[in-house]
Scaffold this active site. Structure first.
Site, PDB file in Angstrom:
ATOM      1  N   PHE A 230       0.865  -1.186   0.000  1.00 24.16           N
ATOM      2  CA  PHE A 230       0.000   0.000   0.000  1.00 24.16           C
ATOM      3  C   PHE A 230       0.906   1.243   0.000  1.00 24.16           C
ATOM      4  O   PHE A 230       0.835   2.090   0.878  1.00 24.16           O
ATOM      5  CB  PHE A 230      -0.954   0.033   1.206  1.00 24.16           C
ATOM      6  CG  PHE A 230      -1.809  -1.197   1.358  1.00 24.16           C
ATOM      7  CD1 PHE A 230      -2.993  -1.336   0.638  1.00 24.16           C
ATOM      8  CD2 PHE A 230      -1.421  -2.228   2.210  1.00 24.16           C
ATOM      9  CE1 PHE A 230      -3.787  -2.477   0.783  1.00 24.16           C
ATOM     10  CE2 PHE A 230      -2.214  -3.364   2.357  1.00 24.16           C
ATOM     11  CZ  PHE A 230      -3.400  -3.489   1.649  1.00 24.16           C
ATOM     12  N   ASP A 251       0.959  -1.109  -4.947  1.00 26.78           N
ATOM     13  CA  ASP A 251      -0.294  -0.375  -4.756  1.00 26.78           C
ATOM     14  C   ASP A 251      -1.221  -0.734  -5.915  1.00 26.78           C
ATOM     15  O   ASP A 251      -0.763  -1.126  -6.986  1.00 26.78           O
ATOM     16  CB  ASP A 251      -0.038   1.140  -4.738  1.00 26.78           C
ATOM     17  CG  ASP A 251      -1.139   1.896  -4.008  1.00 26.78           C
ATOM     18  OD1 ASP A 251      -0.948   2.274  -2.838  1.00 26.78           O
ATOM     19  OD2 ASP A 251      -2.218   2.120  -4.628  1.00 26.78           O
ATOM     20  N   SER A 252      -2.535  -0.573  -5.678  1.00 25.04           N
ATOM     21  CA  SER A 252      -3.475  -0.886  -6.761  1.00 25.04           C
ATOM     22  C   SER A 252      -3.736   0.330  -7.641  1.00 25.04           C
ATOM     23  O   SER A 252      -4.411   0.216  -8.662  1.00 25.04           O
ATOM     24  CB  SER A 252      -4.791  -1.398  -6.177  1.00 25.04           C
ATOM     25  OG  SER A 252      -5.311  -0.431  -5.296  1.00 25.04           O
ATOM     26  N   ASN A 281      -3.347  -5.903  -6.529  1.00 25.29           N
ATOM     27  CA  ASN A 281      -4.154  -5.995  -5.316  1.00 25.29           C
ATOM     28  C   ASN A 281      -3.259  -6.612  -4.232  1.00 25.29           C
ATOM     29  O   ASN A 281      -2.758  -7.721  -4.395  1.00 25.29           O
ATOM     30  CB  ASN A 281      -5.375  -6.875  -5.583  1.00 25.29           C
ATOM     31  CG  ASN A 281      -6.239  -7.011  -4.334  1.00 25.29           C
ATOM     32  OD1 ASN A 281      -5.743  -7.089  -3.205  1.00 25.29           O
ATOM     33  ND2 ASN A 281      -7.532  -7.046  -4.545  1.00 25.29           N
ATOM     34  N   ALA A 282      -3.068  -5.877  -3.149  1.00 22.26           N
ATOM     35  CA  ALA A 282      -2.102  -6.301  -2.130  1.00 22.26           C
ATOM     36  C   ALA A 282      -2.471  -7.654  -1.516  1.00 22.26           C
ATOM     37  O   ALA A 282      -1.583  -8.457  -1.209  1.00 22.26           O
ATOM     38  CB  ALA A 282      -2.021  -5.243  -1.035  1.00 22.26           C
ATOM     39  N   ASP A 302       0.557  -0.512   5.148  1.00 23.53           N
ATOM     40  CA  ASP A 302      -0.154   0.740   5.466  1.00 23.53           C
ATOM     41  C   ASP A 302      -1.443   0.811   4.648  1.00 23.53           C
ATOM     42  O   ASP A 302      -1.577   1.637   3.742  1.00 23.53           O
ATOM     43  CB  ASP A 302       0.760   1.947   5.170  1.00 23.53           C
ATOM     44  CG  ASP A 302       0.112   3.263   5.573  1.00 23.53           C
ATOM     45  OD1 ASP A 302      -0.852   3.250   6.364  1.00 23.53           O
ATOM     46  OD2 ASP A 302       0.576   4.317   5.087  1.00 23.53           O
ATOM     47  N   CYS A 342      -5.086   3.266   9.979  1.00 22.50           N
ATOM     48  CA  CYS A 342      -5.573   4.650  10.092  1.00 22.50           C
ATOM     49  C   CYS A 342      -7.060   4.666  10.420  1.00 22.50           C
ATOM     50  O   CYS A 342      -7.720   5.691  10.270  1.00 22.50           O
ATOM     51  CB  CYS A 342      -5.281   5.427   8.818  1.00 22.50           C
ATOM     52  SG  CYS A 342      -5.992   4.675   7.366  1.00 22.50           S
TER      53      CYS A 342
HETATM   54  N1  SAH Z   1       1.761   4.271   2.660  1.00 19.25           N
HETATM   55  C1  SAH Z   1       1.212   5.388   1.933  1.00 19.25           C
HETATM   56  C2  SAH Z   1      -0.261   5.635   2.177  1.00 19.25           C
HETATM   57  C3  SAH Z   1      -1.160   4.458   1.871  1.00 19.25           C
HETATM   58  S1  SAH Z   1      -2.825   4.917   1.651  1.00 19.25           S
HETATM   59  C4  SAH Z   1       1.996   6.648   2.265  1.00 19.25           C
HETATM   60  O1  SAH Z   1       2.694   6.666   3.273  1.00 19.25           O
HETATM   61  O2  SAH Z   1       1.901   7.614   1.514  1.00 19.25           O
HETATM   62  C5  SAH Z   1      -3.519   3.441   1.107  1.00 19.25           C
HETATM   63  C6  SAH Z   1      -3.146   3.031  -0.296  1.00 19.25           C
HETATM   64  O3  SAH Z   1      -3.704   1.742  -0.503  1.00 19.25           O
HETATM   65  C7  SAH Z   1      -3.677   3.887  -1.428  1.00 19.25           C
HETATM   66  O4  SAH Z   1      -2.604   4.321  -2.198  1.00 19.25           O
HETATM   67  C8  SAH Z   1      -4.588   2.959  -2.255  1.00 19.25           C
HETATM   68  O5  SAH Z   1      -4.424   3.151  -3.654  1.00 19.25           O
HETATM   69  C9  SAH Z   1      -4.033   1.614  -1.870  1.00 19.25           C
HETATM   70  N2  SAH Z   1      -4.960   0.469  -1.946  1.00 19.25           N
HETATM   71  C10 SAH Z   1      -6.241   0.381  -1.544  1.00 19.25           C
HETATM   72  N3  SAH Z   1      -6.707  -0.872  -1.675  1.00 19.25           N
HETATM   73  C11 SAH Z   1      -5.674  -1.615  -2.177  1.00 19.25           C
HETATM   74  C12 SAH Z   1      -5.509  -2.995  -2.493  1.00 19.25           C
HETATM   75  N4  SAH Z   1      -6.501  -3.876  -2.330  1.00 19.25           N
HETATM   76  N5  SAH Z   1      -4.320  -3.406  -2.965  1.00 19.25           N
HETATM   77  C13 SAH Z   1      -3.290  -2.529  -3.108  1.00 19.25           C
HETATM   78  N6  SAH Z   1      -3.395  -1.226  -2.812  1.00 19.25           N
HETATM   79  C14 SAH Z   1      -4.562  -0.770  -2.350  1.00 19.25           C
END
Ligand code: SAH
Length: 399
Positions: A230, A251-252, A281-282, A302, A342
């Site tokens: 993420f 990230d997605s 997708n994470a 995160d 968060c």
């Molecule tokens: N770590 C980052 C903030 C993460 S916010 C920082 O410090 O700036 C959450 C992120 O998760 C977003 O960028 C969103 O695009 C991503 N996201 C949401 N669902 C997801 C998934 N299923 N797989 C991968 N990424 C995802």
């Protein structure tokens, strides 16, 4: 002579609402409003208990479940003057607690006694979010813009609009746009790392400024092969790169990864690994990687908010557990897990319990290195628990 207070509309609240205020909270829910006849949406109101005893001055919303947000325990004669003072205080507070960056939250709503107003600084651009009827009033907007412009001399002030918030507050639709100046893109720095900023792109107001101190903390322990799950625009990954042999960000969101790659270019050094960005997708990717027995020395998790309401708590904890369990299985002995939430509705103790049960299921031992929260420019008001939302645990993992 002090100005004579003009009579404000009056709102009476229930004993339960009054007790909440006595306990230091600043919200009164609609179910605790006893009378608010004829009070115009977004007005400044004087608040009294059910017997008529004055409790202070608040901002009123005609549509939110949070009907009242207190701004003072005293009568307020001149709201724009109070706003200006509060903005000056918020700026002064940051001068004492923010270091090593030109990007930070200048105003954090209730936590700065400016409920419904958020202002973030990205170097020479300020980004505002206006979240309530009262803060949307034209004289209030003008006071906020002129105070910020006079004190900070930004090249631009822009407004990021969340259409859903305006709908909930029954405010007319409005587009995001420039409120002052012309500049809409810049670069900013945190902990010596450069980031590019486009005022009308990205989530929130652009970056996750609340993680700034956690980036620096994570970097202290990071080593070896690192995975930032993420990663958004690369906040953690870019901080890990100088300490690690190899860094992958996942990230997605493709637009987020494009900015991450621009950010990596801004920080590229010969003695540092090139960061690999993966659009995926994470949940699927971690499952895949765990089944092929990939190993890492540092993993950051995160994810976005999993619990938007209290009712989502159990599902959210299952989501966190799945991610943390997989990450723990993929860490080499001596590895570092940086794991965040968060979601306000997931408390720190909920989160630590989830983590300890993940450790047991993964047959790993965790030593807590740091149990952290949001950066200090996102202040936590002790008696307003809703102002504390971010958890970030750094742990060392052994067999
Ligand atoms: N770590 C980052 C903030 C993460 S916010 C920082 O410090 O700036 C959450 C992120 O998760 C977003 O960028 C969103 O695009 C991503 N996201 C949401 N669902 C997801 C998934 N299923 N797989 C991968 N990424 C995802």
């Amino acid at each position: 002579m002090p100005p004579t207070p003009t009579a404000l509309p009056k709102v009476k609240i229930s004993p339960r609402g009054a007790t909440r205020l006595k306990d230091g909270h600043v919200w009164v829910y609609r179910s605790d409003i006893v009378s608010a006849e004829g009070v115009p949406p977004g007005s400044l109101v004087s608040v009294a208990d059910h017997r008529g005893k004055p409790l202070g001055t608040a901002l009123y919303s005609s549509s939110s479940q949070i009907a009242i947000r207190m701004i003072s325990t005293d009568p307020v004669a001149d709201f724009p003057a109070l706003l200006r003072q509060r903005i000056a205080d918020a700026i002064a507070y940051r001068e004492s607690v923010v270091h090593n960056t030109d990007a930070y939250r200048l105003i954090f709503s209730e936590a700065d006694f400016l409920p419904g107003l958020i202002a973030d600084r990205y170097n020479d651009i300020l980004s505002l979010q206006i979240l309530t009827q009262a803060m949307d009033a034209e004289p209030v907007r003008q006071a906020v813009i002129s105070e910020l412009a006079t004190r900070l001399h930004p090249a631009a002030i822009i407004e990021r609009v969340d259409p859903r918030v305006r709908e909930l507050e029954t405010l007319p639709p409005r587009a995001s746009g420039l409120l002052h100046g012309e500049k809409t893109a810049t670069t900013f720095a945190m902990n010596g790392i450069q980031f590019s900023f486009d005022a009308f792109e990205g989530q929130k107001t652009g970056a996750f400024l609340d993680q700034r101190e956690n980036y620096a903390a994570a970097a202290q322990y990071a080593h070896g092969d690192a995975l930032d799950v993420f990663c958004y625009q690369g906040g953690f990954a870019l901080h890990l790169a100088p300490r690690c042999a190899q860094v992958t960000g996942v990230d997605s969101s493709r637009p987020a990864l494009e900015v991450a790659d621009q950010n990596a270019a801004l920080n590229r050094r010969d003695n540092q690994p090139e960061i690999e960005w993966i659009e995926a997708n994470a949940f699927d990717l971690l499952k895949d990687y765990a089944s092929t027995k990939r190993q890492y020395d540092t993993i950051v998790l995160d994810p976005p908010t999993f619990a938007k309401t209290k009712r989502d708590l159990d599902a959210a904890l299952r989501g966190y557990k799945e991610l943390n369990l997989r990450a723990l299985k993929m860490l080499r002995p001596g590895g570092i897990l940086v794991t965040c939430s968060c979601s306000y509705h997931v408390s720190q103790s909920n989160f630590l319990e989830m983590l300890s049960s993940s450790a047991i299921d993964a047959h790993r031992t965790l030593r807590l290195l740091e149990v952290r929260g949001q950066a200090k420019d996102h202040p936590i008001l002790l008696n307003v628990p809703e102002t504390a939302y971010l958890k970030c645990v750094v742990a060392s993992v052994s067999n």
